[in-house]
Design an enzyme around this catalytic site. Structure first.
Site, PDB file in Angstrom:
ATOM      1  N   ALA A 111       0.713  -1.262  -0.077  1.00  0.00           N
ATOM      2  CA  ALA A 111       0.088   0.043  -0.127  1.00  0.00           C
ATOM      3  C   ALA A 111       0.887   1.322  -0.038  1.00  0.00           C
ATOM      4  CB  ALA A 111      -1.179  -0.086   1.228  1.00  0.00           C
ATOM      5  N   GLY A 114       0.401   5.464  -0.252  1.00  0.00           N
ATOM      6  CA  GLY A 114      -0.801   5.658   0.061  1.00  0.00           C
ATOM      7  C   GLY A 114      -1.932   5.911  -0.930  1.00  0.00           C
ATOM      8  N   GLY A 115      -1.312   6.070  -2.062  1.00  0.00           N
ATOM      9  CA  GLY A 115      -2.293   6.380  -3.228  1.00  0.00           C
ATOM     10  C   GLY A 115      -3.583   5.609  -3.411  1.00  0.00           C
ATOM     11  N   GLU A 134       1.991  -2.633   4.407  1.00  0.00           N
ATOM     12  CA  GLU A 134       3.351  -2.444   3.611  1.00  0.00           C
ATOM     13  C   GLU A 134       4.430  -3.110   4.225  1.00  0.00           C
ATOM     14  OE1 GLU A 134       6.404  -1.558   1.631  1.00  0.00           O
ATOM     15  OE2 GLU A 134       4.436  -0.893   0.835  1.00  0.00           O
ATOM     16  N   ARG A 139       8.519   2.791   4.895  1.00  0.00           N
ATOM     17  CA  ARG A 139       7.360   3.068   4.172  1.00  0.00           C
ATOM     18  C   ARG A 139       6.113   2.771   4.652  1.00  0.00           C
ATOM     19  NH1 ARG A 139       7.718   3.355  -1.432  1.00  0.00           N
ATOM     20  NH2 ARG A 139       6.026   1.971  -1.776  1.00  0.00           N
ATOM     21  N   ASP A 179      -1.121  -4.247  -5.947  1.00  0.00           N
ATOM     22  CA  ASP A 179       0.048  -3.075  -6.627  1.00  0.00           C
ATOM     23  C   ASP A 179       1.323  -3.496  -6.657  1.00  0.00           C
ATOM     24  OD1 ASP A 179       0.460  -0.949  -8.250  1.00  0.00           O
ATOM     25  OD2 ASP A 179       1.024   0.220  -6.625  1.00  0.00           O
ATOM     26  N   CYS A 232       3.536  -0.877 -12.352  1.00  0.00           N
ATOM     27  CA  CYS A 232       4.106   0.345 -13.186  1.00  0.00           C
ATOM     28  C   CYS A 232       5.378  -0.137 -13.932  1.00  0.00           C
ATOM     29  CB  CYS A 232       4.486   1.544 -12.049  1.00  0.00           C
ATOM     30  SG  CYS A 232       5.490   1.267 -10.967  1.00  0.00           S
TER      31      CYS A 232
END
Length: 467
Positions: A111, A114-115, A134, A139, A179, A232
């Protein structure tokens, strides 16, 4: 001029063919900048009408907007108030595809910073339960700070590996975001460290880790639940190949085609040059085709009917009547309707720190918790001192005493620097009596002050103060 790794350039030319020139040219252009309005704090439409720095909406994100280079929304009082979250535009697509609903149990497995978590929380509207995890301790603390800043009360922040969580939360969540940590190819335009760290071997290491994380996530999803896998990066090894391997070993999962959902297909072309028909239902966001960085997304559905909840143990809630009496007194002095908090039972103590847990949170034993819920405040000798998190979770109309400092007034900067404010005040106030006062800027809560003898003593946290 951005210097891309030679082997990466060679790889992308083979992957994209005729499109590779346009792709590589995109690295000579400025990247798109975006932020997402926090619906827990502001109505997106109303905020945009009043804003002086937002431009076009992000087409795949209902609360996302672009802003122009040279503007600094991160150095504005609204940022400190949690009115918006600065986020790369492509990353906003993840939660839109997840489509969380109020009342659901959601896991954001990787996570930080935090987006995705703050995006999910806005969709939940304060209803339901969000576990934000996380694995890296530093982080995880940043994640907890962003959860606090955005005024989120129904999120628990943990610092665990995916396997440990899977043992604690079997078939618990309605929806999960993975993610996954990746080689970061999609961030090369903004992140020099990702460029320097990249290598074909690093891609393979990331792919192995992603398969492990996805495997553990699958066990935490309820039958009938939805999971979004995202990275990403551009490497098929970390994207389509991970999903293909997962589907082979998990026949109870399938790829959901979200392409016909209005708004989501715009700017998110499906990948049609690689893999099976299932993989053609997944998404690629390319920097030469969209106003955003590189992203890959796959929506997965776990087959089966939702089953009834298994019985799980609850945390040990606060039972100390002496402590509770102090908290009760404070809430009645601060709030217009204290019953909103007094009717809850899910209070726990971490040392001297009082937290209000989401009702759905199970026993905390055995997992590393950074933030077990809404931090209410600190139990001190014969008194209760409220937290900054509590201030950011409240609205002006919910408290008896408030001080409204406009965002363009010099006093809001004084407040953010930790300075004392003295009467007569040149902005609206409603002071019920001496004691705690909620400081707001243009209607958005930003922290606490304490009134005594016409002076507002500053309680903005020292670690957050402007220099």
């Amino acid at each position: 001029m951005i210097q891309l790794p030679d082997k990466f350039v060679e790889k992308m030319k083979g992957l994209l063919g005729d499109e590779s020139d346009a792709f590589l040219k995109s690295y000579e252009e400025d990247r798109a900048l975006g932020l997402r309005i926090n619906p827990l704090k502001a109505d997106p439409g109303e905020f945009v009408r009043q804003s002086s720095f937002l431009s076009e909406p992000v087409p795949w994100a209902s609360e996302g907007f672009y802003y122009q280079a040279g503007q600094r929304p991160g150095k504005h009082p609204y940022h400190e108030a949690g009115v918006y979250y600065i986020q790369e535009p492509s990353a906003m697509a993840v939660v839109e595809l997840l489509d969380p609903m109020p009342g659901e149990k959601i896991l954001d497995l990787c996570a930080a910073p935090g987006g995705k978590t703050t995006h999910i929380a806005g969709k939940l509207k304060g209803k339901g339960f969000l576990l934000s995890n996380e694995i890296h301790p530093a982080r995880a603390k940043i994640l907890a700070q962003n959860v606090e800043r955005m005024g989120i009360g129904n999120s628990v922040v943990t610092n665990e590996d995916s396997h440990s969580l899977s043992l604690k939360f079997p078939e618990f969540f309605d929806r999960i975001v993975v993610d996954a940590p990746c080689s970061g190819e999609g961030m090369f335009r903004k992140d020099e460290a990702a460029r320097l760290e990249w290598s074909p071997d690093h891609v393979e290491v990331c792919a192995r880790r992603q398969r492990e994380i996805l495997e553990n996530a699958a066990g935490m999803l309820k039958s009938g639940g939805t999971m979004v896998y995202s990275t990403c990066t551009f490497s098929p090894e970390e994207n389509e190949q991970v999903i293909e391997s997962f589907l082979i070993s998990h026949p109870d999962f399938s790829v959901v085609d979200k392409g016909e959902r209005p708004g989501l297909s715009h700017g998110m072309p499906k990948w049609s040059k690689y893999g099976s028909e299932d993989l053609k239902k997944t998404f690629r966001i390319w920097p030469h085709q969209s106003e955003g960085e590189g992203h890959y997304l796959a929506v997965l559905k776990k087959e089966g009917d939702m089953v009834s909840e298994r019985k799980r143990s609850s945390p040990a809630y606060l039972k100390d009547k002496v402590i509770w009496k102090e908290v009760e007194l404070f809430l009645k002095e601060l709030l217009a309707d204290p019953e909103v908090f007094l009717d809850r039972k899910e209070y726990i103590l971490f040392g001297e720190q009082l937290y209000l847990l989401p009702p759905e949170m199970i026993d905390l034993k055995g997992i590393k918790v950074i933030r077990p819920g809404l931090h209410m405040g600190t139990i001190k000798k014969n008194r209760f001192e409220p937290s900054h998190a509590l201030a950011l979770s409240l609205r002006k109309e919910e408290v008896l005493s408030w001080a409204e400092i406009p965002a363009n007034h010099e006093d809001i900067v004084k407040y953010l620097k930790g300075q004392t404010l003295s009467a007569p005040f040149s902005w609206p106030v409603r002071l019920d009596k001496k004691g705690w006062v909620l400081v707001v800027t243009d209607g958005y809560s930003i922290g606490f002050a304490k009134l005594a003898a016409g002076i507002l003593k500053n309680h903005y946290p020292k670690g957050l103060r402007w220099m």
